[in-house]
Design a protein around this motif. Structure first.
Motif, short mmCIF file in Angstrom:
data_model
loop_
_atom_site.label_atom_id
_atom_site.label_comp_id
_atom_site.label_asym_id
_atom_site.label_seq_id
_atom_site.Cartn_x
_atom_site.Cartn_y
_atom_site.Cartn_z
N THR C 2 -41.70 -65.06 -22.38
CA THR C 2 -42.42 -66.26 -22.82
C THR C 2 -42.84 -66.11 -24.29
OG1 THR C 2 -44.24 -67.71 -22.28
CG2 THR C 2 -44.67 -65.38 -22.09
N SER C 3 -43.35 -67.19 -24.86
CA SER C 3 -43.82 -67.14 -26.26
C SER C 3 -45.31 -67.42 -26.33
CB SER C 3 -43.07 -68.18 -27.08
OG SER C 3 -43.52 -69.47 -26.71
N ALA C 4 -45.89 -67.07 -27.47
CA ALA C 4 -47.32 -67.31 -27.67
C ALA C 4 -47.64 -68.79 -27.55
CB ALA C 4 -47.75 -66.77 -29.04
N SER C 5 -46.78 -69.63 -28.12
CA SER C 5 -47.10 -71.06 -28.09
C SER C 5 -47.01 -71.64 -26.68
CB SER C 5 -46.20 -71.84 -29.07
OG SER C 5 -44.86 -71.71 -28.67
N THR C 6 -46.07 -71.15 -25.89
CA THR C 6 -46.01 -71.56 -24.48
C THR C 6 -47.28 -71.15 -23.74
OG1 THR C 6 -43.63 -71.25 -24.50
CG2 THR C 6 -44.68 -71.39 -22.33
N LEU C 7 -47.72 -69.93 -23.99
CA LEU C 7 -48.94 -69.45 -23.33
C LEU C 7 -50.15 -70.29 -23.71
CD1 LEU C 7 -48.42 -65.57 -23.61
CD2 LEU C 7 -48.34 -66.95 -21.51
N ILE C 8 -50.22 -70.64 -24.99
CA ILE C 8 -51.38 -71.43 -25.44
C ILE C 8 -51.36 -72.81 -24.80
CG2 ILE C 8 -52.43 -72.53 -27.48
CD1 ILE C 8 -51.66 -69.92 -29.02
N GLU C 9 -50.19 -73.39 -24.62
CA GLU C 9 -50.11 -74.66 -23.89
C GLU C 9 -50.63 -74.51 -22.46
OE1 GLU C 9 -46.25 -76.61 -23.92
OE2 GLU C 9 -46.10 -76.07 -26.05
N GLN C 10 -50.29 -73.37 -21.84
CA GLN C 10 -50.77 -73.14 -20.48
C GLN C 10 -52.30 -72.94 -20.43
OE1 GLN C 10 -47.57 -70.07 -19.83
NE2 GLN C 10 -47.47 -71.04 -17.81
N VAL C 11 -52.83 -72.36 -21.48
CA VAL C 11 -54.30 -72.23 -21.58
C VAL C 11 -54.94 -73.62 -21.67
CG1 VAL C 11 -56.19 -71.44 -23.09
CG2 VAL C 11 -54.26 -69.91 -22.58
N ILE C 12 -54.35 -74.48 -22.47
CA ILE C 12 -54.87 -75.84 -22.60
C ILE C 12 -54.81 -76.56 -21.25
CG2 ILE C 12 -54.43 -78.11 -23.64
CD1 ILE C 12 -53.64 -76.59 -26.23
N ASP C 13 -53.70 -76.42 -20.56
CA ASP C 13 -53.60 -77.01 -19.21
C ASP C 13 -54.68 -76.47 -18.28
OD1 ASP C 13 -51.41 -78.49 -19.94
OD2 ASP C 13 -49.93 -77.19 -18.95
N ALA C 14 -54.88 -75.15 -18.35
CA ALA C 14 -55.88 -74.54 -17.46
C ALA C 14 -57.27 -75.09 -17.75
CB ALA C 14 -55.87 -73.01 -17.63
N TRP C 15 -57.58 -75.22 -19.05
CA TRP C 15 -58.90 -75.74 -19.42
C TRP C 15 -59.05 -77.19 -18.93
CZ3 TRP C 15 -60.55 -79.87 -22.35
CH2 TRP C 15 -61.93 -79.92 -22.58
N GLN C 16 -58.00 -77.98 -19.08
CA GLN C 16 -58.06 -79.37 -18.59
C GLN C 16 -58.22 -79.41 -17.07
OE1 GLN C 16 -54.42 -80.87 -20.29
NE2 GLN C 16 -55.47 -81.72 -22.09
N ASN C 17 -57.50 -78.55 -16.37
CA ASN C 17 -57.64 -78.49 -14.91
C ASN C 17 -59.05 -78.13 -14.49
OD1 ASN C 17 -55.03 -79.19 -14.28
ND2 ASN C 17 -54.29 -77.06 -14.20
N MET C 18 -59.64 -77.20 -15.23
CA MET C 18 -61.02 -76.81 -14.89
C MET C 18 -61.95 -78.02 -15.01
SD MET C 18 -62.92 -73.73 -14.73
CE MET C 18 -63.03 -72.69 -16.17
N GLN C 19 -61.80 -78.80 -16.10
CA GLN C 19 -62.67 -79.97 -16.28
C GLN C 19 -62.43 -81.00 -15.17
OE1 GLN C 19 -64.73 -79.06 -18.71
NE2 GLN C 19 -63.24 -77.41 -18.93
N ALA C 20 -61.18 -81.12 -14.76
CA ALA C 20 -60.84 -82.13 -13.75
C ALA C 20 -61.32 -81.73 -12.36
CB ALA C 20 -59.33 -82.37 -13.74
N LYS C 21 -61.25 -80.43 -12.06
CA LYS C 21 -61.48 -79.99 -10.68
C LYS C 21 -62.85 -79.36 -10.41
CE LYS C 21 -56.57 -79.26 -9.73
NZ LYS C 21 -55.49 -78.28 -9.54
N THR C 22 -63.55 -78.93 -11.45
CA THR C 22 -64.87 -78.28 -11.27
C THR C 22 -64.84 -77.30 -10.09
OG1 THR C 22 -65.80 -80.41 -11.94
CG2 THR C 22 -67.37 -78.74 -11.26
N PRO C 23 -64.05 -76.26 -10.17
CA PRO C 23 -63.91 -75.37 -9.01
C PRO C 23 -65.19 -74.63 -8.63
CG PRO C 23 -62.90 -74.38 -10.96
CD PRO C 23 -63.24 -75.80 -11.33
#
Lengths: 275, 275, 275
Positions: C2-23
């Protein structure tokens, strides 16, 4: 007899030693004070560790540079840890500080434990005026964990406690430090009436005495910690009068203290023991 | 029936009494809330003491002006202390507040203890909508310790609980206070959506109700604490929208509250009980 | 790879999921970290609950989205809860994070428990360099609960631990994340030397990894939490250098993080595993 300026030089040395050595300080403390105490120690240059279970107490005290025992909200497991750690500290020549929170007939469980811990010869006993005066054998009306006596009423009653410790430190509007080693009482001025409004400042002060005791004598350790708090409280009160902001700025000054601030703001006075 | 303006006058009296009397409030609370609760009580004018062991519970409750019991992170020793202190409070006519954190079938140990504690007749039961509704006998889906119900759904379901307490207080977007004594529901508006983002605000609110109950009736105590928090939350939100700064300024306003701020910002509405 | 930029996109997704789901995140943690950890999780978009008794551990873990276990100041009851909750998490496919605070021969009680907990296959093990290196079987001199190794000395020693967990996260001046899934090491830069001066930041980071693991893979969860802290620490240090103010502003940035800040400030580098 020593002089105020000599003592202040020793405080500056102690503060510098703390920054150089980052002493490991084991704290057995209460649930209200744990976080705050750790932050005060980190901001002051020490390395705190809140190891408070009986199963690790002996091995951890042995590698610690100092020990702080606070009886604020004891549990049975903490009580066992206190005995083990105090005994281990004494056996290994590790300085330790006893903070007998709430000492008195209303809180008998902790008070009995405090009495037992005295056999392990704390380097410093610190508390508010009610606690220290009651521990010294006087009958005092207490109100929960806050003092009903002023510190200048208590310090003349605290001599008896020098049989158990090298130094007695009493916090209040002015703080008083009784030194067996130097045969004097040191009055520390400064601070702010807002300080007791931050919970656990007294508890954190006890742990800070322990931290300083890793790098200097018991008397200079108690004095350094009280001067440290008195200067931070005084400077913070110049900038904020409400509890949220005052608390933030107080921690800023705990962290910002240095030689120059000690030199400029330490306000102490030597009194003779009139036993 | 009383009026909103009469109630607000009584809130002002209660706040003044708190400043004059500095009541001693015993808090048996959770590890998350201990420090924060003590600071909120100190900033509000009370004298908190977190005595939560069974060996000192009876003697300490007897000298306390009020008691707050919170079931957030109970230990076995705390559970014993809760029973002793609640019983002692009832026997000695000391007002006490029950905060049944996480009440529901998932957290059975604390819920059974909550059921047992009801026999000692709390002055006030306070909680979020899920907790209060479940405790009142309704089946509610809960999510951890946060509410899945809104407060305006819950308050009509809470009447049954007036069999156990003088007053029921439900926190949420608007807060609702059900009074047996006055036979009304009081809606309290204000606050900020940021408040629940500071952990332990609900727990500290319960302890603040206890503090006020030392100086006024259960209904006015619950109302005063909710108004105190609602005003502080509203004013703090005008100055900060992020958690670190909001938290600091919220504590500033808890401390700065006075007659004028209560007069100017208290926002309450009287509703009839439709049982 | 994988690449750094792909990983950073996944971090952004994770952060958005956290806001959406409030686990819902169950945290069994220490007395120093409880309040701070809850506030960090709330500020980050999760819903924390500090359920740490053995009587409610099983039923609560079952409804949780993730579990965080921290061995900072264990009690006997917490130790029982840790075993029950870790086992329950494994049985129910709930991700969980192990933070072996103070692991080493001096603190044997917790270290034995840590060894036992490994059988329940944590998703992520996180710690400082001393803890992780010792847990991986190396002999390391530790100093209390702070590290004596630097993180870039430790990460090459941590491979062995991938037998027990999907991901190993080591915090230090730079952070290192070892991923079994991606067969890489990710270096995370940023943060500030002031961060370790706030007590419990490491503990809160572990809980934040748990929170992210509720909404993404173990590797991206560890990466997201470390990036979250590294950005907040870096931006806060631009505004304050003293502990009270830095701590407030750090929490502000934990709360203010969003897609743009991640995009702009995430500073990561991919390294190959040289096992």
């Amino acid at each position: 007899m020593t002089s105020a300026s000599t003592l202040i030089e020793q405080v500056i040395d102690a503060w510098q030693n703390m920054q150089a050595k980052t002493p490991l300080v084991q704290c057995i403390t209460n649930s209200v004070a744990a976080n705050y105490t750790a932050n005060v120690l980190l901001a002051s240059g020490a390395s705190p560790a809140m190891i408070d279970n009986p199963y690790e107490a002996e091995s951890f005290t042995k590698i610690s540079s100092a020990l702080s025992i606070n009886l604020g909200t004891p549990t049975s497991e903490q009580m066992q840890a206190m005995q083990i750690s105090a005994k281990t500290a004494q056996l290994n020549g590790i300085p330790w500080v006893l903070d007998p929170v709430g000492y008195g007939p209303i809180l008998a469980w902790r008070s009995q434990m405090t009495d037992e811990l005295l056999q392990f010869k704390p380097s410093v006993i610190r508390g508010n005026a009610s606690e220290i005066s009651t521990l010294a054998g006087n009958q005092v009306q207490s109100k929960g964990v806050d003092s009903t006596l002023s510190s200048d009423q208590a310090y003349q009653q605290a001599y008896a406690l020098l049989a158990h410790a090298d130094c007695i430190a009493i916090s209040g509007e002015s703080d008083y430090i009784l030194s067996k080693e130097l045969d004097i009482i040191i009055q520390v001025n400064g601070g702010s009436p807002l300080q007791p409004k931050i919970t656990a400042t007294g508890c954190a002060l006890g742990a800070l005495i322990a931290a300083y005791s890793a790098v200097t004598t018991p008397t200079i350790a108690a004095l350094s910690a009280h001067v440290h708090f008195a200067i931070a409280g005084k400077l913070a009160a110049n900038q904020a009068q409400t509890m949220g902001s005052f608390s933030t700025i107080f921690m800023d000054y705990i962290h910002m203290l240095d030689d120059n601030l000690i030199e400029q703001y330490a306000d102490i006075k030597l009194l003779e023991i009139q036993a």
